[in-house]
Design a protein around this motif. Structure first.
Motif, short mmCIF file in Angstrom:
data_model
loop_
_atom_site.label_atom_id
_atom_site.label_comp_id
_atom_site.label_asym_id
_atom_site.label_seq_id
_atom_site.Cartn_x
_atom_site.Cartn_y
_atom_site.Cartn_z
N LEU A 11 0.84 -1.19 0.00
CA LEU A 11 0.00 0.00 0.00
C LEU A 11 0.88 1.25 0.00
CD1 LEU A 11 -2.52 -1.08 2.80
CD2 LEU A 11 -2.45 -1.80 0.40
N ILE A 12 0.74 2.07 -1.03
CA ILE A 12 1.56 3.28 -1.15
C ILE A 12 0.65 4.50 -1.29
CG2 ILE A 12 3.49 4.37 -2.35
CD1 ILE A 12 4.14 1.67 -3.60
N PRO A 13 0.39 5.22 -0.19
CA PRO A 13 -0.37 6.46 -0.29
C PRO A 13 0.52 7.56 -0.86
CG PRO A 13 0.31 6.10 1.98
CD PRO A 13 0.77 4.90 1.19
N CYS A 14 0.00 8.36 -1.79
CA CYS A 14 0.85 9.33 -2.49
C CYS A 14 0.19 10.69 -2.65
CB CYS A 14 1.22 8.81 -3.89
SG CYS A 14 2.56 7.62 -3.89
N PHE A 15 0.99 11.72 -2.45
CA PHE A 15 0.58 13.09 -2.77
C PHE A 15 1.81 13.80 -3.34
CE2 PHE A 15 0.23 17.60 -1.30
CZ PHE A 15 -0.76 17.98 -2.21
#
Length: 309
Positions: A11-15
């Motif tokens: 899981l890679i949350p990105c902004f």
């Protein structure tokens, strides 16, 4: 006999991680070829989603801003036996993913922590206030919950399905990691740690973490979770503080009364009586809420057992 291999999800949350996300995805595909790599784009204004998709990730979008909101959606949407959470800024080594995975799948950990602080974090991290904040948060949580966790706020973790499907994500932003740690400690879940090398962001990467603003949010999260998970201790401390103030204010009044049989400062005496009443009420609240917390813990334990595969 079921010989199906466990399903692993990264899981890679990105902004706004266009600079680093392709390398992160390719590194984890190399280290965990059996895993599905999920990138959830959180309203990026650059080409994060496009670059991640080209690198081979499964790209989805979360339009509510904040890391907590992204992880909440990931935990709800994705089905797996082991979940590995990592930031998209290429500060954590994919080479440690297999160790974290095995801690969950082979050694029964509900949460495996990639511990930066025991390795290279204090050297690689160029923001001194972050170092101080990490030490402070670690001290507070280990003191309050009588634990020995080395890295409270790391963004590199692996989880069992048991943890993911029962963890109530309440935080919206960067307080998430602190909330995860306190939840695991307060519910007596199996926690294991492994040192991982930390590296600073690559050139062109920009940190989304504001030292003071997000630091205050983390401290408020600790305060809230301490109150909610240990109400007897919390309200006993509050009760003792109120009682101490009342005694300090009452002592000169009582001394003067012993010598003169007069009470000339009635307003102060009224304040003392009010503080004593508040102290008793605070202690009583602690008893009531402690009973409720025990019942809540029992119900959650039953629910987690029912949901466990």
């Amino acid at each position: 006999m079921n010989n199906k291999s466990p399903h692993v999800a990264v899981l890679i949350p990105c902004f706004n991680e266009e600079v680093a996300i392709a390398k992160v995805v390719s590194d984890f595909k190399r280290e965990l070829p059996e895993a599905d790599i999920y990138v959830y784009d959180n309203n990026s204004t650059d080409k994060t989603a496009t670059v991640a998709a080209e690198a081979g990730a499964i790209v989805r979008h979360e339009f509510r801003q904040g890391k907590g909101n992204v992880i909440r959606s990931m935990f709800r949407d994705i089905e797996a036996d082991c979940y590995i959470m990592v930031d998209g800024d290429d500060t954590y080594p994919a080479e440690s993913a297999e160790v974290l995975r095995d801690l969950v799948l082979k050694q029964g950990a509900d949460m495996a922590i990639g511990d930066r602080l025991s390795s290279s974090y204090f050297v690689e991290n160029k923001r001194p206030f972050h170092n101080t904040g990490n030490r402070l948060v670690r001290f507070l949580i280990n003191w309050l919950f009588k634990s020995k966790i080395c890295d409270i706020m790391t963004g590199y973790r692996a989880f069992s399905r048991h943890f993911v499907k029962n963890f109530p994500v309440l935080s919206k932003q960067f307080e998430l990691e602190t909330e995860m740690t306190i939840f695991a400690l307060s519910r007596n879940l199996a926690i294991k740690e492994v040192p991982v090398n930390y590296r600073d962001r690559p050139a062109g990467g920009v940190s989304k973490l504001n030292t003071f603003r997000d630091g205050i949010k983390v401290l408020m999260t600790i305060f809230r979770l301490f109150r909610d998970n240990k109400p007897m201790l919390f309200f006993s401390i509050l009760s003792l503080i109120l009682l101490t103030i009342a005694v300090v204010l009452f002592t000169p009044i009582f001394t003067e009364y012993i010598h003169t049989a007069l009470v000339p400062r009635f307003p102060t005496l009224i304040v003392c009586a009010t503080l004593v009443i508040c102290s008793i009420l605070s202690f009583t609240c602690g008893i009531i809420l402690e009973c409720q917390e025990k019942k809540h813990a029992q119900l959650l334990e039953i629910l987690m057992n029912l949901n466990k595969k």
